[in-house]
Design a protein around this motif. Structure first.
Motif, PDB file in Angstrom:
ATOM      1  N   TRP A  73       2.846   0.750   7.764  1.00 41.61           N
ATOM      2  CA  TRP A  73       3.384   0.936   6.423  1.00 41.61           C
ATOM      3  C   TRP A  73       4.877   0.626   6.358  1.00 41.61           C
ATOM      4  O   TRP A  73       5.657   1.113   7.165  1.00 41.61           O
ATOM      5  CB  TRP A  73       3.137   2.367   5.947  1.00 41.61           C
ATOM      6  CG  TRP A  73       1.689   2.695   5.940  1.00 41.61           C
ATOM      7  CD1 TRP A  73       1.013   3.445   6.854  1.00 41.61           C
ATOM      8  CD2 TRP A  73       0.710   2.251   4.995  1.00 41.61           C
ATOM      9  NE1 TRP A  73      -0.329   3.502   6.535  1.00 41.61           N
ATOM     10  CE2 TRP A  73      -0.542   2.783   5.403  1.00 41.61           C
ATOM     11  CE3 TRP A  73       0.762   1.460   3.843  1.00 41.61           C
ATOM     12  CZ2 TRP A  73      -1.728   2.540   4.691  1.00 41.61           C
ATOM     13  CZ3 TRP A  73      -0.412   1.224   3.143  1.00 41.61           C
ATOM     14  CH2 TRP A  73      -1.638   1.761   3.571  1.00 41.61           C
ATOM     15  N   ILE A  74       5.241  -0.174   5.375  1.00 41.26           N
ATOM     16  CA  ILE A  74       6.623  -0.590   5.211  1.00 41.26           C
ATOM     17  C   ILE A  74       7.153  -0.025   3.897  1.00 41.26           C
ATOM     18  O   ILE A  74       6.490  -0.126   2.865  1.00 41.26           O
ATOM     19  CB  ILE A  74       6.722  -2.139   5.143  1.00 41.26           C
ATOM     20  CG1 ILE A  74       5.993  -2.780   6.321  1.00 41.26           C
ATOM     21  CG2 ILE A  74       8.179  -2.581   5.057  1.00 41.26           C
ATOM     22  CD1 ILE A  74       6.630  -2.595   7.665  1.00 41.26           C
ATOM     23  N   HIS A  75       8.337   0.541   3.950  1.00 40.41           N
ATOM     24  CA  HIS A  75       8.909   1.094   2.724  1.00 40.41           C
ATOM     25  C   HIS A  75       9.296  -0.042   1.770  1.00 40.41           C
ATOM     26  O   HIS A  75       9.844  -1.055   2.195  1.00 40.41           O
ATOM     27  CB  HIS A  75      10.144   1.943   3.055  1.00 40.41           C
ATOM     28  CG  HIS A  75      10.556   2.797   1.906  1.00 40.41           C
ATOM     29  ND1 HIS A  75      11.421   2.362   0.944  1.00 40.41           N
ATOM     30  CD2 HIS A  75      10.175   4.039   1.541  1.00 40.41           C
ATOM     31  CE1 HIS A  75      11.569   3.316   0.041  1.00 40.41           C
ATOM     32  NE2 HIS A  75      10.833   4.342   0.389  1.00 40.41           N
ATOM     33  N   HIS A  77      -1.657   3.340  -3.824  1.00 43.55           N
ATOM     34  CA  HIS A  77      -2.114   4.556  -3.148  1.00 43.55           C
ATOM     35  C   HIS A  77      -1.414   5.744  -3.768  1.00 43.55           C
ATOM     36  O   HIS A  77      -0.311   5.616  -4.299  1.00 43.55           O
ATOM     37  CB  HIS A  77      -1.756   4.510  -1.664  1.00 43.55           C
ATOM     38  CG  HIS A  77      -2.601   3.566  -0.868  1.00 43.55           C
ATOM     39  ND1 HIS A  77      -3.879   3.872  -0.487  1.00 43.55           N
ATOM     40  CD2 HIS A  77      -2.351   2.327  -0.388  1.00 43.55           C
ATOM     41  CE1 HIS A  77      -4.384   2.850   0.200  1.00 43.55           C
ATOM     42  NE2 HIS A  77      -3.477   1.893   0.267  1.00 43.55           N
ATOM     43  N   LYS A  78      -2.044   6.911  -3.652  1.00 41.81           N
ATOM     44  CA  LYS A  78      -1.299   8.076  -4.100  1.00 41.81           C
ATOM     45  C   LYS A  78      -0.102   8.247  -3.179  1.00 41.81           C
ATOM     46  O   LYS A  78      -0.151   7.909  -1.993  1.00 41.81           O
ATOM     47  CB  LYS A  78      -2.168   9.327  -4.125  1.00 41.81           C
ATOM     48  CG  LYS A  78      -3.028   9.533  -2.934  1.00 41.81           C
ATOM     49  CD  LYS A  78      -4.050  10.627  -3.222  1.00 41.81           C
ATOM     50  CE  LYS A  78      -4.903  10.842  -1.972  1.00 41.81           C
ATOM     51  NZ  LYS A  78      -6.045  11.693  -2.180  1.00 41.81           N
ATOM     52  N   LYS A 126       2.219   6.940   3.960  1.00 44.70           N
ATOM     53  CA  LYS A 126       2.101   5.560   3.493  1.00 44.70           C
ATOM     54  C   LYS A 126       3.452   4.987   3.069  1.00 44.70           C
ATOM     55  O   LYS A 126       3.538   3.848   2.621  1.00 44.70           O
ATOM     56  CB  LYS A 126       1.099   5.471   2.335  1.00 44.70           C
ATOM     57  CG  LYS A 126      -0.290   5.927   2.755  1.00 44.70           C
ATOM     58  CD  LYS A 126      -1.381   5.138   2.079  1.00 44.70           C
ATOM     59  CE  LYS A 126      -2.726   5.332   2.767  1.00 44.70           C
ATOM     60  NZ  LYS A 126      -3.318   6.657   2.554  1.00 44.70           N
ATOM     61  N   ARG A 127       4.477   5.777   3.179  1.00 38.94           N
ATOM     62  CA  ARG A 127       5.846   5.355   2.899  1.00 38.94           C
ATOM     63  C   ARG A 127       5.996   4.771   1.496  1.00 38.94           C
ATOM     64  O   ARG A 127       6.709   3.786   1.295  1.00 38.94           O
ATOM     65  CB  ARG A 127       6.318   4.339   3.950  1.00 38.94           C
ATOM     66  CG  ARG A 127       6.080   4.808   5.390  1.00 38.94           C
ATOM     67  CD  ARG A 127       6.960   4.094   6.365  1.00 38.94           C
ATOM     68  NE  ARG A 127       8.365   4.411   6.123  1.00 38.94           N
ATOM     69  CZ  ARG A 127       9.382   3.717   6.621  1.00 38.94           C
ATOM     70  NH1 ARG A 127       9.152   2.661   7.360  1.00 38.94           N
ATOM     71  NH2 ARG A 127      10.620   4.073   6.359  1.00 38.94           N
ATOM     72  N   ASN A 128       5.319   5.375   0.545  1.00 43.48           N
ATOM     73  CA  ASN A 128       5.409   4.839  -0.820  1.00 43.48           C
ATOM     74  C   ASN A 128       5.867   5.902  -1.820  1.00 43.48           C
ATOM     75  O   ASN A 128       5.520   5.849  -2.982  1.00 43.48           O
ATOM     76  CB  ASN A 128       4.062   4.249  -1.242  1.00 43.48           C
ATOM     77  CG  ASN A 128       2.975   5.304  -1.354  1.00 43.48           C
ATOM     78  OD1 ASN A 128       3.081   6.385  -0.776  1.00 43.48           O
ATOM     79  ND2 ASN A 128       1.935   4.994  -2.095  1.00 43.48           N
TER      80      ASN A 128
END
Length: 871
Positions: free
Chosen positions: A602-604, A626-627, A632-634
RNA sequence: GCCGGGGUGGCGGAAUUGGCAGACGCUACGGACUUAAAAUCCGUUGGAGGUGUCCCCUCCGUGCGGGUUCGAGUCCCGCCCUCGGCACCA
């Protein structure tokens, strides 16, 4: 056009941030209209992101609205502070779980304040404090006294990752809900709460919960899983014992051609012991082992090949004395029913599959037949008749009429259910019974960071409760070590027996944290009680919670446990209501794009360069919604949003972005739209505020046609915003306010000289009032700029005048054959007059209707005229 | 497999429960302002078509196929897709 400045939200938010606290302090003893609003309290897992914010922003808006309506609003907050993540973090950082937890709590409280979310912090609860968990222990002892808490050896779900047991409810698809490790089965002696004693009530009372989402009720309904049937005693050849089975289809008992036992069934051990041939015994043992093993590994798999082993023994069917072979089968569950089944291959898909595989007899005893079929034969003749007459394919799981069933032949399934049940009951070979899927709640956890179970194990006296006077049993104040919990801390477990004073050992298990959250809503009413968990008189006045809001992920676990606690406490005479939460609303999650690199995971988003390339390796990234989650870095930080646009903008966008119950994507553009809107409101109010000092009295009699339109819009908006908030349609409430703002902007800019100042003044005041629950900072400020000295949170919610809703003129749609062809503007009085509307519509449409045959005219007063023509 | 949501423009979503489909917001495009950009303001934005006096008209359009009705996003019947829950529950 004048250059328009952006409003200075930073200055405004700083001014009002600490202003509101005193308005939300509640004295629970003051009479008046009470309203208990409650958000599910959070686990203090760290910094909150904008997705978390949704829950609390909805709550704050709702609480402010209710307060303005004149309710005494209790809106408390606390922290569900025990639990595993604190221990994991402590191990990782070599600190104490308490330090990590407290730091997170302090951070979250600062975040609430930044958001403008106000709670009565005098009532804060932290479940990890002894003055709270003391009462978990006290409830445990009360439950124990009443047989609602008991210790039993049972096959439990063991999570190797968390090194602890889990409740059935915490196992998702065979995996741990927390850490996702595959769950194993272990036989352990553990503490349980007897929730099954309340299965029937928990199910039945779902009907009382009118204001709960249907979805949540259904989930609980399925989880409790009630089924009605008959428990039947089959004889056991060569033994005086009976083999007990449960079935929901006693009407198919003549179709029994085999019996099947769960591998764990007690009879299996007996059969093994009695087996005379060692080779056969070894085979049987091997099969049982394999089946048990398989149960652990494939639990949750979609479908497993059915396998069985013939024990060489026979059962006797009590209805016809037939001899039926007994198998051990992997698909029979020990935990449900009696752990044994009667096999009816003709009328059960699983039994059919099993019988086919092992060459067992398949005997049809139910035939589809019903009045509908017969009716069709009469009217439709040959082909249908033949098709209907051929028996339905096997396995046939529906109901019908019995065949090959002795004296019961010819009865319908429903009749046979009752008659066969009664027959067996009269002979002592069966009884009507109700079974549930719901199991008792396993509350023991082999962890440190939880409520110690207040029990002492004495070699001489057995299990002895800690005397109530010695509560709380506190967690030992020692440096935190690691995974094995209290069992590795002798200072904790070494004690003396309260009974015989001899050496004894404390129970080293702690309670499932769901115990903490099963009654916290009661503690909020009187959080400082020292001698009892709560003040029952005040609790009975304030409960049930009027509005409960939280995530749907708690639809089963927490809500079921809290309902169980409430009923248990009611039966102890501690409370006088059956259900804790009158209204429930479940809000959706906020989602955001997440970028994933096949190599670097996962990439920010802030690191992503050149569209969608990985910053480390340049590979194309996979982008998905994604929630929001740390892993997930989101996530989006509220702090950043607030720094750019202010807390009001974040609040408004969160409420406006979509229906609160739905999952929805967070977008930067959407945030900007909300910011723009607030600037428009700011500029609209400030551009008028100074001119309104000489506004004078509002006099509707002097209104122009244009004024009247504005007046109507204002009242329509108040009406729909009020109704929308009540029904949690917060997104449409915001859009209604936007429409009003647009209308007012048009009004003051069209002919600035001709505006009715009193109308503008009232409209802007009401606008700011109805917007204030959503965006309190800017509204508190604008309220002052409109010349008021007092706080906007202390104002009354505007009410609408039904008279004002009706415009003096209405537009009526004219349709021809259901299609809009023209419009008609009529005075309000005419709009309700059918005959007049019809006359005017026909007159207006005269040219078009020439030469057409008018067949019918439909008039919907206030709305439309539809002219039906022929040709 | 069973149960429960949901399918409407480029996007998030509205639609008083059978009565003007696309409110509100976003995006995009055009224009104004500006040396320029940002911001702001004005306009256009479901599709197709039309010799269309500025308040223009016609047809099509709410997952698919049928039906009921003067009129259907909304009701009925039969499907498809999707999300969530439960799942060998006897």
């Amino acid at each position: 056009m004048p250059r328009i400045a952006q409003y200075n939200f930073k200055k405004i938010e700083k001014r009002w941030k600490d202003f509101w606290d005193r308005f939300f302090k509640v004295d629970t003893h003051t009479p008046g209209k009470k309203f208990y609003y409650l958000n599910m309290f959070p686990y203090p897992s760290g910094v909150l992101h904008v997705g978390h914010g949704r829950n609390y922003i909805i709550g704050d808006a709702f609480a402010r609205y209710k307060k303005m309506q004149g309710f005494t609003v209790l809106n408390p907050m606390g922290f569900d502070a025990f639990g595993l993540p604190a221990e994991n973090a402590a191990i990782e950082n070599k600190t104490h779980p308490r330090d990590w937890t407290i730091a997170n709590i302090e951070g979250m409280k600062r975040q609430f304040r930044e958001w403008g979310i106000v709670y009565d912090w005098d009532r804060e609860i932290r479940t990890c404090e002894p003055d709270y968990y003391k009462w978990n222990q006290w409830f445990f002892l009360q439950f124990y006294k009443r047989g609602l808490a008991y210790r039993a050896a049972a096959v439990a779900n063991w999570c190797p990752g968390c090194q602890t047991v889990l409740a059935n409810e915490q196992v998702i698809d065979g995996r741990c809900e927390r850490c996702d490790s595959p769950v194993e089965k272990r036989k352990l002696t553990q503490w349980f709460f007897k929730i099954t004693q309340y299965a029937e009530q928990l199910l039945r009372d779902l009907e009382k919960l009118e204001h709960w989402p249907e979805r949540v009720k259904k989930m609980q309904y399925n989880w409790i899983g009630r089924s009605e049937g008959v428990e039947i005693d089959f004889g056991l050849e060569g033994s005086s014992q009976r083999l007990k089975v449960f079935t929901t289809r006693p009407d198919t008992i003549f179709g029994v051609t085999f019996m099947a036992l769960a591998p764990e069934h007690p009879l299996v051990e007996e059969f093994l012991a009695q087996a005379s041939d060692p080779a056969f015994r070894a085979q049987m043992e091997a099969f049982v082992q394999r089946a048990l093993q398989q149960g652990e590994i494939t639990r949750g798999a979609v479908s497993v090949e059915k396998e069985g082993f013939f024990t060489g023994r026979y059962a006797i069917n009590p209805i016809n004395n037939e001899r039926v072979p007994i198998y051990i089968a992997n698909y029979v569950l020990m935990e449900y029913g009696t752990g044994a089944i009667m096999g009816v291959p003709a009328h059960d898909a699983r039994d059919f599959e099993f019988a086919t595989k092992y060459g067992l007899q398949i005997r049809r005893v139910v035939e589809s037949s019903n009045a509908l079929d017969e009716g069709r034969w009469e009217s439709e003749g040959g082909a249908t008749r033949e098709a209907s007459q051929s028996p339905p394919p096997l396995p046939y799981e529906g109901s019908g009429r019995l065949i090959n069933s002795g004296e019961f032949t010819g009865l319908t399934s429903a009749e046979a259910f009752r008659k066969i049940g009664e027959f067996l009951e009269s002979r002592g070979q069966g009884r009507f019974a109700v079974k549930y899927k719901l199991r008792d709640w396993l509350i023991s956890r082999q962890r440190y960071w939880g409520t110690p179970i207040p029990m002492i194990h004495c070699e001489r006296c057995g299990i002895v409760p800690v005397p109530e006077s010695e509560l709380p049993v506190k967690l030992p104040d020692v440096p935190f070590i690691g995974k094995s919990g209290l069992a590795e801390i002798p200072e904790f477990y070494q004690t003396t027996c309260p009974h015989c004073q001899g050496p004894a050992r404390r129970d080293t298990d702690t309670m499932d944290t769901f115990v903490d959250s099963s009654w916290y809503f009661l503690r909020f009413i009187s959080p400082h009680e020292r001698e009892r968990p709560f003040d029952p008189e005040a609790v009975n006045r304030w409960l049930p919670v009027d509005q409960y809001v939280g995530g749907v992920e708690h639809a089963i676990l927490h809500l079921l446990y809290a309902r169980f606690f409430t009923k248990a406490l009611r039966d102890m005479g501690l409370v006088n209501f059956d259900e804790p939460f009158a209204r429930l609303f479940t809000q959706g999650m906020i989602e955001h794009l997440a970028y994933r690199c096949p190599q670097h995971n996962w990439i920010h988003p802030s690191e992503v360069r050149e569209g969608t390339k990985c910053p480390h390796c340049g590979q194309e990234l996979k982008v998905d919604l994604h929630k929001m989650s740390k892993s997930k870095r989101n996530t989006i930080s509220p702090h950043d949003v607030i720094a750019h646009y202010g807390a009001d903008t974040e609040r408004l966008y969160t409420l406006f972005m979509g229906p609160p119950e739905r999952d929805i994507e967070w977008t930067e553009e959407g945030v900007r739209g909300s910011f723009r809107f607030l600037n428009r409101v700011w500029n609209l109010v400030l551009s008028q505020a100074r001119k309104l000092t000489d506004a004078g009295e509002l006099n509707t009699a002097q209104f122009t046609e244009r004024d009247r339109k504005v007046w109507q819009k204002l009242h329509q908006t108040i009406k729909s915003v009020t109704e929308d908030i009540e029904s949690f349609h917060l997104n449409t409430a915001v859009s209604a306010i936007m429409e009003l703002t647009n209308e007012l902007t048009d009004y003051v800019t069209e002919q600035p000289k001709k505006i009715n100042k009193a109308l503008v003044k009232r409209s802007l005041e009401d606008l700011v009032l109805i917007l204030s629950p959503f965006t309190p900072f800017i509204c508190e400020e604008l309220w002052r700029r409109l010349g008021h000295e007092d706080a906007i949170v202390d104002q009354r919610w505007p009410t609408y005048d039904p008279q004002a809703l009706h415009a003096s003129e209405r537009e009526i749609v004219i349709q021809i054959n259901g299609k809009v062809r023209d419009r008609l503007t009529v005075p309000g009085s005419v709009s309700e007059d059918r005959a007049e509307l019809q006359r005017r519509a026909l007159a207006q449409m005269q040219p078009r209707l020439a030469g057409k045959q008018i067949q019918k005219v439909i008039v919907v007063p206030g709305r439309l005229v539809n002219i039906v023509v022929g040709g």
